[in-house]
Structure formats: C-alpha cells, structure tokens
Motif scaffolding. Structure first.
Motif, PDB file in Angstrom:
ATOM      1  N   ASP A  95     -39.732  -8.574  15.834  1.00  0.00           N
ATOM      2  CA  ASP A  95     -40.594  -9.465  16.635  1.00  0.00           C
ATOM      3  C   ASP A  95     -40.638  -8.952  18.185  1.00  0.00           C
ATOM      4  OD1 ASP A  95     -41.291 -11.102  14.669  1.00  0.00           O
ATOM      5  OD2 ASP A  95     -39.295 -11.972  14.725  1.00  0.00           O
ATOM      6  N   VAL A  96     -40.788  -7.552  18.279  1.00  0.00           N
ATOM      7  CA  VAL A  96     -41.070  -7.129  19.586  1.00  0.00           C
ATOM      8  C   VAL A  96     -42.429  -6.428  19.813  1.00  0.00           C
ATOM      9  CG1 VAL A  96     -40.071  -5.163  21.171  1.00  0.00           C
ATOM     10  CG2 VAL A  96     -38.380  -6.712  19.780  1.00  0.00           C
ATOM     11  N   LEU A  97     -42.996  -6.633  21.270  1.00  0.00           N
ATOM     12  CA  LEU A  97     -44.059  -5.778  21.348  1.00  0.00           C
ATOM     13  C   LEU A  97     -43.765  -4.861  22.687  1.00  0.00           C
ATOM     14  CD1 LEU A  97     -47.077  -5.434  21.717  1.00  0.00           C
ATOM     15  CD2 LEU A  97     -47.117  -7.565  23.227  1.00  0.00           C
ATOM     16  N   ILE A 145     -39.707 -15.912  27.690  1.00  0.00           N
ATOM     17  CA  ILE A 145     -40.900 -15.683  26.882  1.00  0.00           C
ATOM     18  C   ILE A 145     -40.952 -17.049  26.169  1.00  0.00           C
ATOM     19  CG2 ILE A 145     -39.706 -14.974  24.902  1.00  0.00           C
ATOM     20  CD1 ILE A 145     -41.983 -12.854  24.179  1.00  0.00           C
ATOM     21  N   SER A 146     -42.278 -17.448  26.251  1.00  0.00           N
ATOM     22  CA  SER A 146     -42.692 -18.751  25.660  1.00  0.00           C
ATOM     23  C   SER A 146     -42.964 -18.778  23.835  1.00  0.00           C
ATOM     24  CB  SER A 146     -43.766 -19.528  26.175  1.00  0.00           C
ATOM     25  OG  SER A 146     -45.091 -18.493  26.071  1.00  0.00           O
ATOM     26  N   GLY A 152     -48.773 -15.832  19.931  1.00  0.00           N
ATOM     27  CA  GLY A 152     -50.268 -15.396  20.548  1.00  0.00           C
ATOM     28  C   GLY A 152     -50.104 -14.167  20.786  1.00  0.00           C
ATOM     29  N   GLU A 153     -48.758 -13.274  20.952  1.00  0.00           N
ATOM     30  CA  GLU A 153     -49.181 -11.895  21.372  1.00  0.00           C
ATOM     31  C   GLU A 153     -48.228 -10.997  20.190  1.00  0.00           C
ATOM     32  OE1 GLU A 153     -50.769 -10.406  23.438  1.00  0.00           O
ATOM     33  OE2 GLU A 153     -51.868 -12.204  23.957  1.00  0.00           O
ATOM     34  N   ILE A 154     -47.109 -11.300  20.141  1.00  0.00           N
ATOM     35  CA  ILE A 154     -46.038 -10.529  19.296  1.00  0.00           C
ATOM     36  C   ILE A 154     -46.626 -10.618  17.722  1.00  0.00           C
ATOM     37  CG2 ILE A 154     -43.771 -10.320  18.351  1.00  0.00           C
ATOM     38  CD1 ILE A 154     -42.693 -11.064  21.091  1.00  0.00           C
TER      39      ILE A 154
END
Length: 169
Positions: A95-97, A145-146, A152-154
């Motif tokens: 779970d990393v961007l 990080i929220s 919503g992103e990752i």
C-alpha cells in the motif's frame, strides 16, 4: 516486449498480468498476480533479484533495478510506481504510492500506507515510517497520511491500474 532469460534465470509472472509491448523485464524478476508493466518500463533483475507482490503497477518509463550482490529490490502488494520513477535496491512494503519522477535509492525501507511525492529523492538507507507523506530533495516527512489518502489515492490508483490493464488485454 522484451522478456529475457539471463544466466539461466527467467522472469516469473503471476496470473492476470499485463506487460506493454515495449516493456523490458530481464533475469531474476518475480511478480505476483494482477501486475501491470507499462510502456518503456524497465525491470532489470540482472545483478540481484527483484520481487513484486500482487497488484503492482510500474508505470511508463519507470526503472526498477538493484545493486550487484548487495541490495535486492522487494516490492509489496498494492504498490503504484509512477511514471519515470526509479526504484533501486530497496524495500517497499504494501500500500505505497511512489509519485512520478521519484527516486528511491539503495537500502531504503518504505513502510506500508505511505506516499512518496512526485520528484522526491529518498536517499540511501532512509527508513520511511508507515503513515507518512515524504517529499523534496532529499525527501523529508511533510505530513502524516489520512485514511482518505490511503483509500482515495493509494488504493484507488492500484485498483485503477488493474482496470486499465484489462482494457489492453
């Protein structure tokens, strides 16, 4: 696509993967299921192994490599490696961007639920704690990080790349 055996070792792919026609994958590379390797991406497992989990997307122009007999590259599940990023001899957990144009150098550890911002340079040996956004040169923690950024992103980007890959199959 160039998928090349080197020194008797062939890349190994999970199920339901997409590899673009001009992607290059060489040697000791193992990837999980639902991965996508996009246009002009290079994954070179010639000097050490590269291991990728499930739902990893390596976007256009990205490079994944390692350091000879010293620093392999390990990438977890649900990881997005942005356009023109460079991932070298490091560990990226689940779970990393990794943003566009970011560089992650040898012996770094990027814990889960983390974003490396576009253009960031994570210098050798940096340990990035879970739940952080890192940006800049050299990369520093800019905020926590929220859950909204995680989902919503990752997760959104990793899931979207599975969808995009299906368009090409």
């Amino acid at each position: 696509m160039i998928i090349k055996e080197l020194n008797g070792v062939k890349p190994v792919f999970g199920s339901d993967c997409f590899i673009a026609e001009n992607a290059v994958i060489i040697g000791q590379v193992t990837m999980g299921n639902q991965c996508s390797i996009w246009y002009n991406a290079v994954i070179r497992g010639d000097v050490h192994y590269i291991k990728m989990g499930n739902k990893v997307n390596v976007q256009d122009g990205a490079v994944i490599h390692a350091t000879y007999k010293k620093s392999p590259t390990n990438i977890g599940n649900n990881v997005s490696i942005g356009h023109n990023a460079m991932v070298h001899g490091c560990t990226i957990n689940d779970d990393v961007l990794v943003g566009m144009g970011a560089i992650i150098m040898d012996d770094c550890i990027v814990e889960s639920n983390t974003i490396i911002a576009a253009g960031a340079v994570v210098t050798k040996g940096t340990h990035i704690k879970s739940g952080s956004v890192y940006a800049g040169i050299p990369a520093k923690k800019v905020k926590g990080i929220s859950e909204e950024l995680v989902s919503g992103e990752i997760h959104r980007i990793a899931d979207n790349y599975v969808k995009y890959a299906n368009w090409y199959k």
